[in-house]
Design a protein around this motif. Structure first.
Motif, short mmCIF file in Angstrom:
data_model
loop_
_atom_site.label_atom_id
_atom_site.label_comp_id
_atom_site.label_asym_id
_atom_site.label_seq_id
_atom_site.Cartn_x
_atom_site.Cartn_y
_atom_site.Cartn_z
N GLN A 151 0.82 -1.20 0.00
CA GLN A 151 0.00 0.00 0.00
C GLN A 151 0.86 1.26 0.00
O GLN A 151 0.53 2.26 -0.65
N ARG A 152 1.99 1.21 0.70
CA ARG A 152 2.87 2.38 0.72
C ARG A 152 3.54 2.59 -0.64
O ARG A 152 3.76 3.72 -1.07
N GLU A 153 3.85 1.49 -1.30
CA GLU A 153 4.39 1.61 -2.66
C GLU A 153 3.35 2.22 -3.59
O GLU A 153 3.66 3.08 -4.41
N LYS A 154 2.11 1.78 -3.43
CA LYS A 154 1.03 2.34 -4.23
C LYS A 154 0.87 3.83 -3.95
O LYS A 154 0.64 4.64 -4.86
N ARG A 157 3.47 5.82 -5.80
CA ARG A 157 3.12 5.90 -7.23
C ARG A 157 2.03 6.94 -7.45
O ARG A 157 2.07 7.72 -8.41
N GLN A 158 1.05 6.97 -6.56
CA GLN A 158 -0.02 7.96 -6.69
C GLN A 158 0.50 9.38 -6.47
O GLN A 158 0.10 10.31 -7.18
N LEU A 159 1.39 9.55 -5.50
CA LEU A 159 1.96 10.87 -5.24
C LEU A 159 2.71 11.40 -6.46
O LEU A 159 2.56 12.57 -6.85
N LEU A 160 3.50 10.54 -7.09
CA LEU A 160 4.30 10.98 -8.24
C LEU A 160 3.46 11.13 -9.50
O LEU A 160 3.87 11.81 -10.44
N ALA A 161 2.29 10.50 -9.51
CA ALA A 161 1.40 10.63 -10.66
C ALA A 161 0.39 11.77 -10.50
O ALA A 161 -0.40 12.03 -11.40
N LEU A 205 9.11 7.16 3.03
CA LEU A 205 8.69 6.31 1.92
C LEU A 205 9.84 6.15 0.93
O LEU A 205 10.69 7.03 0.79
N GLU A 206 9.85 5.03 0.22
CA GLU A 206 10.86 4.78 -0.81
C GLU A 206 10.19 4.69 -2.17
O GLU A 206 9.20 3.99 -2.34
N ALA A 207 10.71 5.43 -3.11
CA ALA A 207 10.14 5.43 -4.46
C ALA A 207 10.60 4.19 -5.21
O ALA A 207 11.79 3.90 -5.26
N PRO A 208 9.66 3.43 -5.80
CA PRO A 208 10.06 2.27 -6.62
C PRO A 208 10.98 2.71 -7.75
O PRO A 208 10.84 3.82 -8.29
N GLU A 209 11.92 1.85 -8.10
CA GLU A 209 12.92 2.22 -9.11
C GLU A 209 12.28 2.64 -10.42
O GLU A 209 12.76 3.58 -11.08
N ASP A 210 11.20 1.97 -10.83
CA ASP A 210 10.64 2.27 -12.14
C ASP A 210 9.90 3.61 -12.17
O ASP A 210 9.46 4.04 -13.23
N THR A 211 9.75 4.29 -11.01
CA THR A 211 9.07 5.58 -11.01
C THR A 211 10.04 6.75 -11.17
O THR A 211 9.61 7.88 -11.36
N VAL A 212 11.34 6.50 -11.09
CA VAL A 212 12.32 7.59 -11.14
C VAL A 212 13.41 7.35 -12.19
O VAL A 212 14.44 8.00 -12.17
N ALA A 249 11.43 20.95 0.59
CA ALA A 249 10.26 20.46 1.32
C ALA A 249 9.01 20.96 0.60
O ALA A 249 8.94 22.11 0.20
N ARG A 250 8.04 20.06 0.44
CA ARG A 250 6.79 20.42 -0.22
C ARG A 250 5.63 19.81 0.58
O ARG A 250 5.81 18.81 1.29
N PRO A 251 4.43 20.39 0.49
CA PRO A 251 3.27 19.73 1.09
C PRO A 251 3.22 18.28 0.63
O PRO A 251 3.53 17.98 -0.53
N TRP A 252 2.86 17.38 1.53
CA TRP A 252 3.04 15.95 1.23
C TRP A 252 2.36 15.52 -0.04
O TRP A 252 2.85 14.64 -0.75
N VAL A 253 1.24 16.15 -0.39
CA VAL A 253 0.53 15.74 -1.61
C VAL A 253 1.24 16.27 -2.86
O VAL A 253 0.90 15.86 -3.98
N SER A 254 2.21 17.18 -2.69
CA SER A 254 2.92 17.77 -3.84
C SER A 254 4.39 17.38 -3.89
O SER A 254 5.21 18.07 -4.48
N VAL A 255 4.73 16.25 -3.25
CA VAL A 255 6.13 15.86 -3.17
C VAL A 255 6.73 15.54 -4.53
O VAL A 255 7.95 15.52 -4.69
N GLY A 256 5.89 15.32 -5.54
CA GLY A 256 6.41 15.06 -6.88
C GLY A 256 7.33 16.17 -7.36
O GLY A 256 8.33 15.91 -8.05
N ALA A 257 7.04 17.42 -6.97
CA ALA A 257 7.90 18.55 -7.36
C ALA A 257 9.28 18.42 -6.73
O ALA A 257 10.30 18.74 -7.36
#
Length: 368
Positions: A151-154, A157-161, A205-212, A249-257
């Protein structure tokens, strides 16, 4: 002994409640009676095993007690209690049960040699039950931990998408992950995550390799909670791993930036460099954002001068400022104001470079 089992079970549970505080509330009321019944079942299994002299793994009469021990371990894991607490309860329970049963044996004239064998059987049986409970505890943690990790991996993925806040909150709840105020992306040399893991918030959290991917060098991207603002300097100073890059640092929902900036900043650092704070390299990041675009822009702007000699081109570039039609007195007045605001830093090349880059792309409306 068979007739005394209810009394022995009651005293065993009472001793555990008295000596292991974590179970004081858990064993109260209806749950206490349930636990007493389970203890009585376990003791009955022991007496049956002792009387029959059977192998505990092949005796159908003992199976309920063994299965119960395993299920107990699973339940303790779900309740959040550690195996240390569970084993402490077993030790107290074993001591109490042995004291009660041995007293009965002595009162009925059981010889010392037989009593010694009986003691070995009691504690071997308790060791067997405690081992099964530990196994149940470990299996339950592995199962729930794997589900939580998925679920944390998911969630990453949602945060970066750029998923909706509703979807993010739902996944965070399923992942048993409490959202922080901010997340900061950091890139660590792959294989060196463990060297800083102990110092990070457990919600990291750790970003899956295929997302970066693709990356200029192999790194692991971590999303660290609440190290912005006043905590940032101490956090950056605490990182002792070479090649680490720290994003904003970014708001948690905007960490993709923050992740995107870290990935761009990897070009400014190599594996052996000291940790790099992207906040200290904003100008470099802007210039490097699209080098080809910068080159194309310069070529287009200077195209009318291409047929001239380089020295003549340089003079004309300096003269372009005349097109602004600003009165010299106005320039002097404004420079005086800037000197008061910026002091000697206005003469520093790095400050001038950063101001030039920042203002060159600014919209006049940004300044009212």
């Amino acid at each position: 002994m068979w007739g005394s089992l209810p009394s022995v079970a009651e005293k065993t549970v009472a001793a555990v409640v008295a000596e292991v505080p974590s179970y004081a509330d858990a064993f109260s009321g209806r749950m206490g009676r349930t636990i007493e019944a389970a203890v009585e079942q376990a003791l009955a299994g022991f007496l049956r095993l002792t009387a029959e002299g059977a192998d505990p793994d092949s005796s159908p009469g003992i199976k309920p007690a063994l299965d119960g021990a395993y299920v107990l371990g699973q339940g303790e894991a779900r309740q959040g209690r550690s195996t240390d607490v569970l084993l402490a309860a077993y030790r107290v329970g074993a001591r109490t049960a042995w004291r009660e049963l041995s007293a009965l044996a002595v009162s009925h004239g059981v010889p010392g040699e037989t009593l010694g064998v009986f003691a070995e059987l009691v504690f071997a049986y308790i060791d067997r039950l405690s081992a099964l409970s530990v196994a149940g505890h470990a299996d339950e943690l592995a199962k729930t931990g794997l589900a939580r990790q998925r679920q944390r991996e998911k969630l990453v993925r949602q945060l970066l998408a750029g998923a909706s806040i509703e979807d993010l909150e739902t996944t965070a709840e399923r992942a048993v992950w409490t959202p922080p105020l901010t997340l900061t992306a950091i890139a660590v040399n792959r294989g060196h995550e463990g060297s800083i893991a102990a110092t990070l918030d457990p919600r990291t959290l750790e970003a899956p390799e295929d997302t970066v991917e693709p990356l200029p060098r192999p790194v692991t991207v971590l999303l660290v909670p609440d190290v912005g603002g006043g905590a940032r300097s101490a956090f950056v100073d605490s990182i002792g791993t070479s090649g680490t890059v720290v994003g904003p640092a970014r708001p948690w929902v905007s960490v993709g930036a923050s992740v995107r900036r870290v990935l761009r900043a990897l070009e400014l650092s190599n594996q052996s460099d000291p940790p790099l704070d992207t906040d200290d390299h904003l100008a470099d990041l802007v210039v490097r954002a699209d080098r080809e675009a910068l080159a194309d822009l310069r070529e287009r702007v200077l195209a009318p001068m291409q047929h001239l000699r380089p020295r003549t081109q340089d003079k004309l570039v300096e003269t372009i400022a005349d097109a602004l039609f600003v009165h010299p007195q106005t320039v002097r007045y404004r420079l005086g104001q800037l000197q008061e605001l910026y002091g000697d830093s206005l003469r520093e090349p790095n400050t001038i470079m950063e101001m030039t880059i920042a203002l060159a792309t600014a919209d006049p409306s940004d300044f009212g």
